[in-house]
Design an enzyme around this catalytic site. Sequence first.
Site, PDB file in Angstrom:
ATOM      1  N   TYR A   1       0.815  -1.216   0.000  1.00 37.43           N
ATOM      2  CA  TYR A   1       0.000   0.000   0.000  1.00 37.43           C
ATOM      3  C   TYR A   1       0.850   1.269   0.000  1.00 37.43           C
ATOM      4  O   TYR A   1       0.422   2.305  -0.492  1.00 37.43           O
ATOM      5  CB  TYR A   1      -0.916   0.030   1.228  1.00 37.43           C
ATOM      6  CG  TYR A   1      -2.204  -0.725   1.073  1.00 37.43           C
ATOM      7  CD1 TYR A   1      -2.208  -2.080   0.769  1.00 37.43           C
ATOM      8  CD2 TYR A   1      -3.425  -0.083   1.238  1.00 37.43           C
ATOM      9  CE1 TYR A   1      -3.391  -2.774   0.642  1.00 37.43           C
ATOM     10  CE2 TYR A   1      -4.620  -0.772   1.109  1.00 37.43           C
ATOM     11  CZ  TYR A   1      -4.600  -2.120   0.816  1.00 37.43           C
ATOM     12  OH  TYR A   1      -5.779  -2.790   0.687  1.00 37.43           O
TER      13      TYR A   1
ATOM     14  N   LYS B   1       3.603 -15.481   2.990  1.00 40.50           N
ATOM     15  CA  LYS B   1       3.807 -16.240   1.750  1.00 40.50           C
ATOM     16  C   LYS B   1       5.303 -16.514   1.640  1.00 40.50           C
ATOM     17  O   LYS B   1       5.966 -16.161   0.659  1.00 40.50           O
ATOM     18  CB  LYS B   1       3.264 -15.416   0.559  1.00 40.50           C
ATOM     19  CG  LYS B   1       3.176 -16.175  -0.753  1.00 40.50           C
ATOM     20  CD  LYS B   1       2.095 -17.244  -0.795  1.00 40.50           C
ATOM     21  CE  LYS B   1       2.176 -18.020  -2.102  1.00 40.50           C
ATOM     22  NZ  LYS B   1       1.258 -19.191  -2.132  1.00 40.50           N
TER      23      LYS B   1
ATOM     24  N   ASP C   1      -2.590 -18.443   1.091  1.00 40.45           N
ATOM     25  CA  ASP C   1      -3.606 -19.152   0.292  1.00 40.45           C
ATOM     26  C   ASP C   1      -4.293 -20.217   1.143  1.00 40.45           C
ATOM     27  O   ASP C   1      -5.521 -20.362   1.130  1.00 40.45           O
ATOM     28  CB  ASP C   1      -2.986 -19.753  -0.991  1.00 40.45           C
ATOM     29  CG  ASP C   1      -1.700 -20.531  -0.751  1.00 40.45           C
ATOM     30  OD1 ASP C   1      -1.143 -20.473   0.371  1.00 40.45           O
ATOM     31  OD2 ASP C   1      -1.236 -21.211  -1.691  1.00 40.45           O
TER      32      ASP C   1
ATOM     33  N   ASP D   1      -6.121  -7.185   4.345  1.00 39.96           N
ATOM     34  CA  ASP D   1      -7.262  -6.561   3.661  1.00 39.96           C
ATOM     35  C   ASP D   1      -8.182  -7.650   3.119  1.00 39.96           C
ATOM     36  O   ASP D   1      -9.398  -7.622   3.318  1.00 39.96           O
ATOM     37  CB  ASP D   1      -6.739  -5.671   2.522  1.00 39.96           C
ATOM     38  CG  ASP D   1      -7.867  -5.040   1.721  1.00 39.96           C
ATOM     39  OD1 ASP D   1      -8.833  -4.552   2.349  1.00 39.96           O
ATOM     40  OD2 ASP D   1      -7.791  -5.046   0.478  1.00 39.96           O
TER      41      ASP D   1
ATOM     42  N   ASP E   1     -11.997  -9.399   4.897  1.00 38.17           N
ATOM     43  CA  ASP E   1     -13.305  -9.402   4.227  1.00 38.17           C
ATOM     44  C   ASP E   1     -13.901 -10.807   4.246  1.00 38.17           C
ATOM     45  O   ASP E   1     -15.099 -10.984   4.475  1.00 38.17           O
ATOM     46  CB  ASP E   1     -13.189  -8.926   2.771  1.00 38.17           C
ATOM     47  CG  ASP E   1     -13.418  -7.419   2.635  1.00 38.17           C
ATOM     48  OD1 ASP E   1     -13.176  -6.688   3.615  1.00 38.17           O
ATOM     49  OD2 ASP E   1     -13.841  -6.977   1.543  1.00 38.17           O
TER      50      ASP E   1
HETATM   51  C1  IPM Z   1     -10.261  -1.474   3.997  1.00 38.52           C
HETATM   52  C2  IPM Z   1     -10.568  -0.909   2.629  1.00 38.52           C
HETATM   53  C3  IPM Z   1      -9.452   0.043   2.235  1.00 38.52           C
HETATM   54  C4  IPM Z   1      -8.180  -0.757   2.175  1.00 38.52           C
HETATM   55  C5  IPM Z   1      -9.688   0.812   0.926  1.00 38.52           C
HETATM   56  C6  IPM Z   1     -10.989   1.573   0.953  1.00 38.52           C
HETATM   57  C7  IPM Z   1      -8.543   1.734   0.613  1.00 38.52           C
HETATM   58  O1  IPM Z   1     -10.731  -1.941   1.716  1.00 38.52           O
HETATM   59  O2  IPM Z   1     -10.156  -0.678   4.950  1.00 38.52           O
HETATM   60  O3  IPM Z   1     -10.140  -2.683   4.115  1.00 38.52           O
HETATM   61  O4  IPM Z   1      -7.883  -1.417   1.175  1.00 38.52           O
HETATM   62  O5  IPM Z   1      -7.431  -0.738   3.164  1.00 38.52           O
HETATM   63 MG    MG Z   2     -10.720  -3.914   2.584  1.00 35.04          MG
END
Ligand code: IPM
Ligand code: MG
Length: 359
Positions: free
Chosen positions: A141, A192, A224, A248, A252
């Site tokens: 990032y 990884k 993975d 990230d 999710d």
């Molecule tokens: C998160 C989001 C952010 C990230 C985006 C919106 C930049 O997906 O906070 O997980 O990738 O960190």
């Molecule tokens: Mg995210």
Amino acid sequence: MTHKILVMPGDGIGPEIVTEATRLLNALRERFGLDAELEKAPIGGAGYDAAGEPLPEQTLKLAREADGLLLGAVGGPRYDELPWEKRPERGLLAIRAQLELFSNLRPAILYPQLASASALKPEIVGGLDIMILRELTGGAYFGKPRGIDTREDGVRQGYNTIIYSEPEIERIARSGFDIAMKRDRRLCSVDKANVLEVSQLWREVVERVAKDYPDVALSHMYVDNAAMQLVRAPKQFDVIVTENMFGDILSDAAAMLTGSIGMLPSASLDAHGKGLYEPIHGSAPDIAGQGLANPLATLLSVAMMLRYSLNEEAQAARVEAAVGRVLDDGLRTPDIWTQGCDKVDTQTMGQAVVAALSD
Ligand code: IPM
Ligand code: MG
């Protein structure tokens, strides 16, 4: 001492859910003696609209002065055509970097009342309570070199750099062990290392830090495999610590195990416990302004802020108990609704939580 709280609604459903968080904070002040003052500032697309920047200077100044920061969400199609540096997401990344919020806690907890909302079978996710700790200010990032350019032979190329220094790995590893000590004392470091040098260093440093935490059982897993294990047998995990981009993605996936991404708060902390709190879902522009958004992740983010940055454990527990009561009562926003429950809008849910606060 009066706590200074900065609320940054942002974009999409951000303003609606932050309105409910503000309602909650005001109720805690008026009815339960929380000594706090609230300020509001624009960020993301709202920052661009107000001041031409996704992180306006004034917002950053207020953020530096605040004890706790609450963010709704940033981003929306309206801003997709803006140049890279003006995009809403840049505001979020900039505040994380400027305030050195390197330690990102993303719990994935399945509320028993919502077991049937998960896409996975109850026996796989029932009682799920895991914590993903994501490094937030390093890796791809922020790593350099980065860019899009044209090679000598005329072919265009894009590139980013996953880079971590030993001190960066060490401090997030320590956060991971510290959190594990307060939980079930199991830490899984995800990397990884079979492919990436940066992961080999990561593993080496994590192993070294582990010597200071003999009571924590440390394991390592390739990313993975971790993705697979999260959907196969998620309850094997207690705390997962991982680098920025892996975190990230995995967070999710973990969020969805709990039925709705609309339920999960997060905390991004600096070395001194100051933090930015936000729901882990995004700005959901498709449902913005319709009262469809679930405010609970934001209200639970307020609880995390009370606990981790403001040292108000009793207030945090009060908020969490109120959320539990409202779920017991069968109130559900559309994202967590199942047959037999009461479908309610954002504001009704927020008001119900406030009404359920008790001593
Ligand atoms: C998160 C989001 C952010 C990230 C985006 C919106 C930049 O997906 O906070 O997980 O990738 O960190
Ligand atoms: Mg995210």
